[in-house]
Write a protein that holds these residues in place. Sequence first.
Motif, PDB file in Angstrom:
ATOM      1  N   LEU A  16      52.994 -16.401  -5.128  1.00 10.18           N
ATOM      2  CA  LEU A  16      51.956 -16.126  -4.464  1.00 10.18           C
ATOM      3  C   LEU A  16      52.223 -14.825  -3.496  1.00 10.18           C
ATOM      4  N   ILE A  55      49.107 -12.775  -2.236  1.00 11.54           N
ATOM      5  CA  ILE A  55      48.074 -13.778  -1.984  1.00 11.54           C
ATOM      6  C   ILE A  55      48.496 -14.417  -0.718  1.00 11.54           C
ATOM      7  N   VAL A  95      46.685 -15.001  -9.961  1.00 13.27           N
ATOM      8  CA  VAL A  95      48.048 -15.701 -10.093  1.00 13.27           C
ATOM      9  C   VAL A  95      48.882 -14.826 -11.368  1.00 13.27           C
TER      10      VAL A  95
END
Length: 498
Positions: A47, A52, A205
Amino acid sequence: MDEESSDVVRRDRFSGGPARGFLSSMDADERIFEADLAVDRAHVVMLAERGIVTDDEAGEILAALSGVEEAGYDALPDGEDVHASIETAVIERIGPVGGKMHTARSRNDEVATCIRYRLREDVLETLRATLVLRETLLERANEHVETVMPGYTHLQPAQPTTVAHYLLSYEQAVARDTERLLDAYGRIDRCPLGAAAFAGTPFDVDRERTAALLGFGATRASGTNGDASNGSDGVLGNSMDAVSSRDFLLETSGALSNLAITLSGLAEDLIGFANRGHVELADDYASTSSIMPQKKNPDTLELVRATAGDASAGTSGLLSTLKGLPRAYNRDLQRATPHAWETVDAVSEATDVAAGAVATAEWDESSLAAAAAEGFSTATGVADALAMEGLPFRTAHELVARASEAGSDYAALEAAAEELLDEPLDAYVSRKAIEEALDPVESVASRDSRGGPAPDAVRDRLEAVRGGIAADGEAVDELEGAIIRADDALAEEVRTFV
């Protein structure tokens, strides 16, 4: 756990009622505690790498996970499962930012990944146990290449063989069990993480990255069990299948059940041989009676024999639980996994015990030699000797069958020949050849076809067995090494954030 805190999944709305304990898998989840932490770490690193979450947020989460690990499983707050409990513990330590750990994933892909991560370790342990058993069988066979023993069919004396030939028969069976487990490992070694609940995620992802950080895909990297439809990078290609499939549990349980059946046969044989006085089990693998002091019972081998029942029950439980489940995730799957854990534990332990029993057993060569000729066990060799001189085998078979009604010596065979052929026996084969065929040692020595019990044939087989064990050992080393390297790489990545 603070009285004000609550499970991050249940929250207050789903935190009460009589079914809470029924829903919980916490009693069984301790087994995947370390796996879950590894999956959490790999996911958070990915992440952060994808932007993210920020590096600072990742650092906080990863530091909290280290604290959770140090505190241990027993310190986890109450939760529906280990996944929710770890997340709750992280949030308790660092606040709402801990909730970002669950971004772009579901418990569905998380638990599926944890199961596969832990099962790899368990299967490798069992594979090591099969290699030890095979090495033990090989070593003992090497000691008894010329030790003649009775061979049985239908539990009746059939033909003489050797202890080496007998032991190598089980090595060959366990070698196939090793092969089946290696094949199953290749399908365990695929990563569901990133599939989310079942329909993927809109977040950017990198599923390949998390798979690599967790060491998935080693079997395909080495050219073993590759499957383009599932991806060559260790990632399960279809997100719905990734979270819902438990066929890898069933396949593994089936391979373990097959191994347990092999062990059960070996245990039964050794129990029978001990009963006849052909083999003496070491005290460490036997027991005595609580009332009859003279008894020496093969208790450990009886339990090894019973393990086949445990394994088949586990496989049956899996089959029954998985039958007819709709796509994608269903809570029934929570009940499926313990069947696999129980099976792998029972069979791995039984394999260790069987290896120990074989390694320490003492074969009574004089008892075996005396029993090798019982029941006219060389009858087939006599029939073969006649057939090799031109007599039709079926005629030779009938001649020896008639002789066996009167005895198992040359005189009985000679009388049968006069009756059936109207000619003396030596018109077909010399007395010396017949008497050699009647001798268990000579009978065994004559059976020198590939895979047979003749000493030279067995010695040839010993070399092939050594090579097979070495090759399988290298394969297991490679798989273990891939996991160790991935663990080290993940730890190094975590250190860059903490």
